[in-house]
Design an enzyme around this catalytic site. Structure first.
Site, PDB file in Angstrom:
ATOM      1  N   TYR A   1       0.682  -1.184   0.022  1.00 52.80           N
ATOM      2  CA  TYR A   1       0.134   0.008  -0.065  1.00 52.80           C
ATOM      3  C   TYR A   1       0.854   1.193  -0.181  1.00 52.80           C
ATOM      4  O   TYR A   1       0.851   2.376  -0.861  1.00 52.80           O
ATOM      5  CB  TYR A   1      -0.986  -0.034   1.248  1.00 52.80           C
ATOM      6  CG  TYR A   1      -1.844   1.373   1.575  1.00 52.80           C
ATOM      7  CD1 TYR A   1      -3.006   1.177   0.724  1.00 52.80           C
ATOM      8  CD2 TYR A   1      -1.392   2.437   1.999  1.00 52.80           C
ATOM      9  CE1 TYR A   1      -3.823   2.350   0.943  1.00 52.80           C
ATOM     10  CE2 TYR A   1      -2.148   3.600   2.188  1.00 52.80           C
ATOM     11  CZ  TYR A   1      -3.387   3.517   1.397  1.00 52.80           C
ATOM     12  OH  TYR A   1      -3.882   4.683   1.660  1.00 52.80           O
TER      13      TYR A   1
ATOM     14  N   LEU B   1       2.592   8.339   9.913  1.00 51.19           N
ATOM     15  CA  LEU B   1       4.166   8.075  10.211  1.00 51.19           C
ATOM     16  C   LEU B   1       4.589   7.999   8.627  1.00 51.19           C
ATOM     17  O   LEU B   1       3.991   7.057   8.028  1.00 51.19           O
ATOM     18  CB  LEU B   1       4.435   7.066  10.881  1.00 51.19           C
ATOM     19  CG  LEU B   1       4.218   7.081  12.434  1.00 51.19           C
ATOM     20  CD1 LEU B   1       4.455   5.607  13.286  1.00 51.19           C
ATOM     21  CD2 LEU B   1       5.347   7.953  13.103  1.00 51.19           C
TER      22      LEU B   1
ATOM     23  N   LYS C   1       6.045  -0.584  16.725  1.00 46.75           N
ATOM     24  CA  LYS C   1       5.101   0.157  16.021  1.00 46.75           C
ATOM     25  C   LYS C   1       3.730  -1.107  16.043  1.00 46.75           C
ATOM     26  O   LYS C   1       3.861  -2.118  15.636  1.00 46.75           O
ATOM     27  CB  LYS C   1       5.153   0.124  14.273  1.00 46.75           C
ATOM     28  CG  LYS C   1       4.286   0.875  13.512  1.00 46.75           C
ATOM     29  CD  LYS C   1       4.604   1.453  12.358  1.00 46.75           C
ATOM     30  CE  LYS C   1       3.450   2.208  11.867  1.00 46.75           C
ATOM     31  NZ  LYS C   1       2.368   1.213  11.615  1.00 46.75           N
TER      32      LYS C   1
ATOM     33  N   LYS D   1       9.564  -0.453   8.968  1.00 50.63           N
ATOM     34  CA  LYS D   1       8.806  -1.597   9.005  1.00 50.63           C
ATOM     35  C   LYS D   1       9.533  -2.801   8.473  1.00 50.63           C
ATOM     36  O   LYS D   1      10.439  -2.721   7.893  1.00 50.63           O
ATOM     37  CB  LYS D   1       7.545  -1.300   7.820  1.00 50.63           C
ATOM     38  CG  LYS D   1       6.751  -0.501   8.326  1.00 50.63           C
ATOM     39  CD  LYS D   1       5.447  -0.679   7.672  1.00 50.63           C
ATOM     40  CE  LYS D   1       4.179   0.392   7.899  1.00 50.63           C
ATOM     41  NZ  LYS D   1       3.102   0.072   7.264  1.00 50.63           N
TER      42      LYS D   1
ATOM     43  N   CYS E   1      -1.270 -35.704 -16.419  1.00 48.30           N
ATOM     44  CA  CYS E   1      -2.126 -36.372 -17.291  1.00 48.30           C
ATOM     45  C   CYS E   1      -1.908 -36.463 -18.564  1.00 48.30           C
ATOM     46  O   CYS E   1      -2.070 -35.291 -19.045  1.00 48.30           O
ATOM     47  CB  CYS E   1      -3.451 -35.960 -16.806  1.00 48.30           C
ATOM     48  SG  CYS E   1      -4.938 -36.765 -18.024  1.00 48.30           S
TER      49      CYS E   1
HETATM   50  S1  IVH Z   1       3.602   7.666  16.565  1.00 49.39           S
HETATM   51  C1  IVH Z   1       2.801  11.647  14.922  1.00 49.39           C
HETATM   52  N1  IVH Z   1       4.143   5.410  17.362  1.00 49.39           N
HETATM   53  O1  IVH Z   1       0.975   3.926  13.378  1.00 49.39           O
HETATM   54  C2  IVH Z   1       3.120  10.245  15.323  1.00 49.39           C
HETATM   55  N2  IVH Z   1       2.402   5.466  16.084  1.00 49.39           N
HETATM   56  O2  IVH Z   1       1.317   4.537  10.506  1.00 49.39           O
HETATM   57  C3  IVH Z   1       2.134   9.552  15.487  1.00 49.39           C
HETATM   58  N3  IVH Z   1       1.468   3.237  15.639  1.00 49.39           N
HETATM   59  O3  IVH Z   1      -1.515   6.200  13.416  1.00 49.39           O
HETATM   60  C4  IVH Z   1       2.391   8.192  15.460  1.00 49.39           C
HETATM   61  N4  IVH Z   1       2.599   1.923  17.141  1.00 49.39           N
HETATM   62  O4  IVH Z   1      -1.804   4.185  14.903  1.00 49.39           O
HETATM   63  C5  IVH Z   1       3.537   6.043  16.643  1.00 49.39           C
HETATM   64  N5  IVH Z   1       4.747   3.428  18.553  1.00 49.39           N
HETATM   65  C6  IVH Z   1       3.880   3.836  17.833  1.00 49.39           C
HETATM   66  C7  IVH Z   1       2.867   3.373  17.125  1.00 49.39           C
HETATM   67  C8  IVH Z   1       2.085   4.079  16.375  1.00 49.39           C
HETATM   68  C9  IVH Z   1       1.442   1.993  16.320  1.00 49.39           C
HETATM   69  C10 IVH Z   1       0.325   3.581  14.689  1.00 49.39           C
HETATM   70  C11 IVH Z   1      -0.545   4.651  14.963  1.00 49.39           C
HETATM   71  C12 IVH Z   1      -0.376   5.706  13.883  1.00 49.39           C
HETATM   72  C13 IVH Z   1       0.166   4.747  12.678  1.00 49.39           C
HETATM   73  C14 IVH Z   1       1.050   5.496  11.571  1.00 49.39           C
END
Ligand code: IVH
Length: 589
Positions: free
Chosen positions: A35, A85, A118, A317, A429
């Site tokens: 994506y 992010l 994450k 990631k 086959c």
């Molecule tokens: S920081 C302004 N930290 O990832 C920065 N986000 O792809 C805000 N997420 O919407 C995000 N673990 O739902 C942050 N350790 C983490 C995270 C995290 C999961 C998610 C969050 C965000 C999404 C962005």
């Protein structure tokens, strides 16, 4: 070739579709990284095409960070936007990230990075006024979310009242609601026994459990909440580091994941990444990478934001993950050329956001190569982040319940005895056009661009022709009439004329195309060209033998053997001879 504009339009359509599948239906069909690649490609194309022409539309689409939502909850306008992010799965991008941020803080070298996990769940914003939880919302499009206050009240790990010292007048706590892997399995087991739809992954299970009209259902699901940040933070006590703010939040009664780490250089960040990457399967919750954040709030403010993301944070990631599961069965499919493909069926598992339950084993020799048995534990992955594949068997977990995989002896479609290829790699086959399963695919191939090419006769119409009993062998294409074609639903006068004209045109066919159209195992267009150059006529070709074939440069023993098996089949020769009588098969050197 597609113009840049056409590609932009196509990408926008794809992204809209994936947004809908992910956010509205909670049923993603592609991985996050794919994506992200589509988004990046769209941005690149937009730049190439020029902002003034089409930027607005895509910009709006990319702004829909959270896509459209089902309007079952009322809207909630975030006090400060819930941004996304910037993400990458290339470790070396950390250098680029650091270089960029240094530009905004006059090249200062002493930067502390707060690194955490994450979490693959659902972003939730909690608003506390004077210590009391007053509202809770989903991220939605980053600006407006859904009001899920009632449901959030059912999550025990979310305090309804902040306890302790320095309670701020207003604070927006941000974090991820998720469901533990172990609870997810129990939830799905329950769904199976109650004949209900299973969730494809823990993220969807968490989303489905949270966005319930009946908050009591939310209560029954064991939802967890980890804080990773905050929005509005109005307090008398000034705290200027992300790490310290989170420590304070922890003291107020919230859960912050304990795997975070403060790093002062890129080397330490990579160490942290590697540690988390190799231990990720031991965690009882899903993560899809790590997040690197500049720890100093003063620096964060200087570095600032771009429209969709903060410049001071980066998500790193993980690349496709291997997941363990158990093989429960192997089925056998028959392909166009008669080759039998084993397909492994396993307990459904989520691999980078998509539920997979089967993988092709390509040919029967793979069964031996992998040393695989039914009931074996296996690790699976998605090649290129898409195609399900078996990586290996966890032999040390093998128990007495394993069963040998038995390959069929007779064709499942026509019951002809199956034969092994000369190198024992393939089982197939030999009935060729007489085998119903192969015949449909062979007829489609014969009429396609790889074969004699009959315009207007694609898969759909050929299946209808077979269904109506008009076509059984390739010869039958040439006795079709406009009346026969028009008796088929969907084929009108105009199309039937086009098809008949095209059938007549296809009667003039070059020798290489004709050989290719026969669909002999391992004989595609380049081998067909070699054969056409050697034999120069179709009658010479069908009179060949193994000795002659072994003399031809580029024809190995396996190809020779499959050609001999094909032409030894009387029905194949009968069909070819009939076609020779109808077609003009020409050779040009
Ligand atoms: S920081 C302004 N930290 O990832 C920065 N986000 O792809 C805000 N997420 O919407 C995000 N673990 O739902 C942050 N350790 C983490 C995270 C995290 C999961 C998610 C969050 C965000 C999404 C962005």
């Amino acid at each position: 070739m597609k113009s840049i504009y056409d590609k932009i339009v196509e990408l926008r359509m794809q992204l809209r579709y994936h947004n809908y599948m992910y956010y509205t239906l909670d049923s993603p069909v592609i991985s996050d990284s794919l994506y992200d690649q589509l988004c990046t490609r769209l941005i690149q194309l937009e730049k190439k095409y020029g902002k003034k022409n089409s930027f607005n539309k895509s910009n709006k689409l990319l702004k829909q960070i959270g896509g459209k939502k089902l309007h079952i909850f009322s809207e909630y306008i975030h006090k400060t936007p819930m941004l996304s992010l910037k993400s990458t799965n290339n470790i070396s991008d950390i250098n680029l990230f650091e270089r960029r941020i240094k530009k905004y803080i006059n090249g200062i070298d002493d930067i502390q990075y707060y690194c955490d996990l994450k979490i693959d769940g659902l972003a939730v914003n909690l608003l506390y006024k004077n210590g009391l939880l007053v509202s809770a919302s989903t991220r939605g499009d980053g600006y407006i979310g859904e009001d899920i206050t009632k449901n959030v009240h059912m999550i025990s790990s979310i305090p309804k009242k902040i306890i302790g010292a320095n309670i701020p007048k207003i604070i927006e706590i941000r974090g991820e609601v998720f469901i533990k892997k172990s609870d997810f399995l129990i939830l799905n087991q329950l769904a199976v026994s109650n004949n209900k739809k299973i969730f494809s992954n823990p993220r969807n299970a968490a989303a489905g459990s949270l966005r319930q009209l009946n908050p009591n259902i939310t209560r029954q699901r064991k939802l967890m909440f980890f804080v990773y940040g905050y929005g509005a933070f109005v307090s008398d006590k000034k705290i200027y580091s992300h790490n310290e703010r989170l420590s304070q939040i922890k003291k107020w009664g919230f859960t912050v994941d304990q795997n975070s780490m403060l790093c002062s250089n890129i080397k330490d960040i990579i160490k942290f990444y590697n540690k988390i990457y190799s231990n990720r399967t031991k965690l009882d919750f899903e993560i899809d990478g790590i997040v690197i954040k500049v720890d100093s709030i003063t620096f964060q403010k200087k570095i600032g934001y771009v429209e969709k993301y903060p410049r001071w944070a980066l998500a790193l990631k993980f690349i496709s993950l291997d997941v363990e599961t158990k093989i429960i069965d192997v089925s056998f499919q028959i392909g166009r050329t008669g080759i039998i493909t084993p397909v492994a069926h396993f307990i459904p598992v989520n691999v980078s956001g998509v539920l997979i339950s089967k993988a092709s084993l390509h040919n029967i020799s793979m069964i031996q190569k992998l040393n695989i048995y039914i009931n074996d534990y296996i690790t699976v992955y998605r090649a290129g982040d898409v195609i399900p594949k078996i990586k290996n068997v966890v032999v040390k977990k093998r128990d007495k319940l394993v069963k040998k995989i038995i390959c069929p002896t007779y064709c499942l479609s026509c019951h002809t005895q199956l034969v092994y290829s000369s190198n024992n790699i393939f089982l197939y086959c030999p009935a060729s056009f007489l085998c119903p399963a192969q015949n449909i695919q062979r007829l489609i191939y014969f009429a396609s661009k790889c074969g004699v090419y009959i315009k207007g006769l694609g898969k759909k119409n050929i299946i209808k022709l077979i269904d109506y009993g008009y076509v059984n062998t390739p010869v039958d294409f040439f006795i079709l009439t406009t009346n026969m074609l028009q008796s088929i639903p969907g084929i009108g006068k105009k199309l039937s004329n086009i098809i008949i004209d095209s059938i007549n045109a296809s009667k003039n066919v070059s020798l290489d195309k004709f050989i290719c159209s026969l669909g002999i195992v391992d004989v595609g267009i380049s081998i067909s060209k070699i054969l056409a150059n050697y034999y120069k006529s179709i009658t010479n070709f069908i009179k060949t033998n193994n000795d002659i074939l072994s003399d031809i440069k580029g024809i190995g023993i396996n190809i020779a053997s499959s050609i001999m098996k094909f032409i030894k089949n009387k029905n194949n020769i009968y069909i070819i001879k009939k076609l020779i009588g109808i077609l003009n098969i020409f050779f040009i050197s």
